[in-house]
Design an enzyme around this catalytic site. Sequence first.
Site, PDB file in Angstrom:
ATOM      1  N   TYR A 154       0.848  -1.209   0.000  1.00 17.39           N
ATOM      2  CA  TYR A 154       0.000   0.000   0.000  1.00 17.39           C
ATOM      3  C   TYR A 154       0.888   1.265   0.000  1.00 17.39           C
ATOM      4  O   TYR A 154       0.515   2.304  -0.526  1.00 17.39           O
ATOM      5  CB  TYR A 154      -0.948  -0.042   1.195  1.00 17.39           C
ATOM      6  CG  TYR A 154      -2.183   0.807   1.027  1.00 17.39           C
ATOM      7  CD1 TYR A 154      -3.047   0.629  -0.052  1.00 17.39           C
ATOM      8  CD2 TYR A 154      -2.502   1.812   1.950  1.00 17.39           C
ATOM      9  CE1 TYR A 154      -4.182   1.414  -0.198  1.00 17.39           C
ATOM     10  CE2 TYR A 154      -3.637   2.591   1.809  1.00 17.39           C
ATOM     11  CZ  TYR A 154      -4.471   2.381   0.739  1.00 17.39           C
ATOM     12  OH  TYR A 154      -5.597   3.165   0.602  1.00 17.39           O
ATOM     13  N   LYS A 161      -3.123   8.393   2.850  1.00 22.48           N
ATOM     14  CA  LYS A 161      -4.352   8.246   3.645  1.00 22.48           C
ATOM     15  C   LYS A 161      -4.158   8.809   5.049  1.00 22.48           C
ATOM     16  O   LYS A 161      -5.086   9.340   5.661  1.00 22.48           O
ATOM     17  CB  LYS A 161      -4.781   6.775   3.717  1.00 22.48           C
ATOM     18  CG  LYS A 161      -5.264   6.202   2.395  1.00 22.48           C
ATOM     19  CD  LYS A 161      -6.422   6.976   1.795  1.00 22.48           C
ATOM     20  CE  LYS A 161      -7.053   6.266   0.618  1.00 22.48           C
ATOM     21  NZ  LYS A 161      -7.933   7.146  -0.161  1.00 22.48           N
TER      22      LYS A 161
HETATM   23  N1  LIG Z   1     -11.385  -0.144  -3.228  1.00 22.33           N
HETATM   24  C1  LIG Z   1     -10.924  -0.248  -1.993  1.00 22.33           C
HETATM   25  O1  LIG Z   1     -10.574  -1.334  -1.519  1.00 22.33           O
HETATM   26  C2  LIG Z   1     -10.868   0.960  -1.112  1.00 22.33           C
HETATM   27  C3  LIG Z   1     -10.814   0.801   0.287  1.00 22.33           C
HETATM   28  C4  LIG Z   1     -10.758   1.938   1.094  1.00 22.33           C
HETATM   29  C5  LIG Z   1     -10.731   3.186   0.517  1.00 22.33           C
HETATM   30  N2  LIG Z   1     -10.785   3.314  -0.845  1.00 22.33           N
HETATM   31  C6  LIG Z   1     -10.767   4.652  -1.417  1.00 22.33           C
HETATM   32  O2  LIG Z   1     -12.000   4.895  -2.075  1.00 22.33           O
HETATM   33  C7  LIG Z   1     -11.799   5.961  -3.006  1.00 22.33           C
HETATM   34  C8  LIG Z   1     -12.425   5.575  -4.339  1.00 22.33           C
HETATM   35  O3  LIG Z   1     -11.698   4.508  -4.947  1.00 22.33           O
HETATM   36  P1  LIG Z   1     -12.400   3.223  -5.577  1.00 22.33           P
HETATM   37  O4  LIG Z   1     -11.813   2.047  -4.892  1.00 22.33           O
HETATM   38  O5  LIG Z   1     -13.862   3.403  -5.614  1.00 22.33           O
HETATM   39  O6  LIG Z   1     -11.792   3.175  -7.044  1.00 22.33           O
HETATM   40  P2  LIG Z   1     -12.250   3.879  -8.422  1.00 22.33           P
HETATM   41  O7  LIG Z   1     -11.142   3.592  -9.377  1.00 22.33           O
HETATM   42  O8  LIG Z   1     -13.604   3.435  -8.788  1.00 22.33           O
HETATM   43  O9  LIG Z   1     -12.307   5.421  -8.052  1.00 22.33           O
HETATM   44  C9  LIG Z   1     -11.159   6.241  -7.986  1.00 22.33           C
HETATM   45  C10 LIG Z   1     -11.577   7.561  -8.620  1.00 22.33           C
HETATM   46  O10 LIG Z   1     -10.539   8.526  -8.485  1.00 22.33           O
HETATM   47  C11 LIG Z   1     -10.611   9.315  -9.647  1.00 22.33           C
HETATM   48  N3  LIG Z   1      -9.405  10.118  -9.835  1.00 22.33           N
HETATM   49  C12 LIG Z   1      -8.113   9.691  -9.880  1.00 22.33           C
HETATM   50  N4  LIG Z   1      -7.293  10.742 -10.132  1.00 22.33           N
HETATM   51  C13 LIG Z   1      -8.095  11.845 -10.236  1.00 22.33           C
HETATM   52  C14 LIG Z   1      -7.860  13.220 -10.501  1.00 22.33           C
HETATM   53  N5  LIG Z   1      -6.618  13.699 -10.718  1.00 22.33           N
HETATM   54  N6  LIG Z   1      -8.920  14.067 -10.534  1.00 22.33           N
HETATM   55  C15 LIG Z   1     -10.177  13.612 -10.325  1.00 22.33           C
HETATM   56  N7  LIG Z   1     -10.470  12.324 -10.073  1.00 22.33           N
HETATM   57  C16 LIG Z   1      -9.435  11.444 -10.031  1.00 22.33           C
HETATM   58  C17 LIG Z   1     -10.799   8.271 -10.740  1.00 22.33           C
HETATM   59  O11 LIG Z   1     -11.205   8.863 -11.968  1.00 22.33           O
HETATM   60  C18 LIG Z   1     -11.868   7.408 -10.103  1.00 22.33           C
HETATM   61  O12 LIG Z   1     -13.150   7.910 -10.398  1.00 22.33           O
HETATM   62  C19 LIG Z   1     -10.296   6.193  -3.055  1.00 22.33           C
HETATM   63  O13 LIG Z   1      -9.976   7.270  -2.184  1.00 22.33           O
HETATM   64  C20 LIG Z   1      -9.738   4.904  -2.485  1.00 22.33           C
HETATM   65  O14 LIG Z   1      -8.444   5.053  -1.940  1.00 22.33           O
HETATM   66  C21 LIG Z   1     -10.857   2.230  -1.662  1.00 22.33           C
END
Ligand SMILES: NC(=O)c1ccc[n+]([C@@H]2O[C@H](COP(=O)([O-])OP(=O)(O)OC[C@H]3O[C@@H](n4cnc5c(N)ncnc54)[C@H](O)[C@@H]3O)[C@@H](O)[C@H]2O)c1
Length: 254
Positions: A154, A161
């Site tokens: 990570y 984070k």
């Molecule tokens: N999937 C997991 O296991 C998990 C767990 C905990 C937290 N998260 C967090 O949830 C959030 C969403 O991620 P996700 O897992 O739904 O994946 P995802 O790929 O569906 O979403 C990530 C989003 O970030 C956007 N993004 C990236 N760079 C960008 C920029 N410069 N400007 C605008 N948008 C931008 C992407 O276009 C995408 O829509 C993130 O913060 C991720 O770290 C994810």
Amino acid sequence: MLMQGKKALVFGVVNERSIAYGIAKALRDNGAELALGYAAEPIRKRIEPIAEKLGAQFVFQCNVSQDEEIASAAALVAEKWGNVDCLVHSIAYANREDLAGRFIDTSREGFRVALDVSAYSLVALCRAFEPLFAPGASVMTMSYYGSGRVVANYNAMGVAKSALESSVRYLAVDLGKRGVRINAISAGPVKTMAASAISGFRTILETIENRSPLKRNVSLEDIGRCALYLGSDLSSGTTGEVIFVDSGYNIMGV
Ligand SMILES: NC(=O)c1ccc[n+]([C@@H]2O[C@H](COP(=O)([O-])OP(=O)(O)OC[C@H]3O[C@@H](n4cnc5c(N)ncnc54)[C@H](O)[C@@H]3O)[C@@H](O)[C@H]2O)c1
């Protein structure tokens, strides 16, 4: 309908597996009006049908690493809506090479990009939209357990984070003066596009199934329900918090 009459801006839907999609759906199902921000022009084609399905009023481009795009987004939302009741920040990015191997090898640029897109963007969005926040408005962002504990691969995202969660606390004080709340949801692992960039992600999913109190991974619906609590007046006395939606994994010791 907990979100009736509330306008929710959602940043971070890229497909129907996105956590932001699950959140947008939960808010919409409970009466919210929606607008969706997407990162770049190529995503527009994908997001338009999703926006239609969700009944979103409009979509707009906003690459959060560009101050001008954030400013244009705020101007557009001011013109269309005048004010905002809920802002969802569900955005993260790190270069793939910084999500594998040794953290010590993270480059200066890789570290900068991860922190800029995944943490600073929350500060920038809050500042740009602050004048539009209605009294009692709620901001939420997405974090992960890797902020406070070492999770293999990570790496730079864990540090981002950590900065994100700390930013939530500082922003809570600034926004709180106007009655605006901000919280983070620390979600368990979900198979999304962003997650697929993390080396060994399958092992993380298996660990939750085997070791969490609920013995299962969380769904977009689980996260959506927490987002509904945070976005609605149900959480009127809660700000600066990190709330886990992770099947209880974070409480486990040996
Ligand atoms: N999937 C997991 O296991 C998990 C767990 C905990 C937290 N998260 C967090 O949830 C959030 C969403 O991620 P996700 O897992 O739904 O994946 P995802 O790929 O569906 O979403 C990530 C989003 O970030 C956007 N993004 C990236 N760079 C960008 C920029 N410069 N400007 C605008 N948008 C931008 C992407 O276009 C995408 O829509 C993130 O913060 C991720 O770290 C994810």
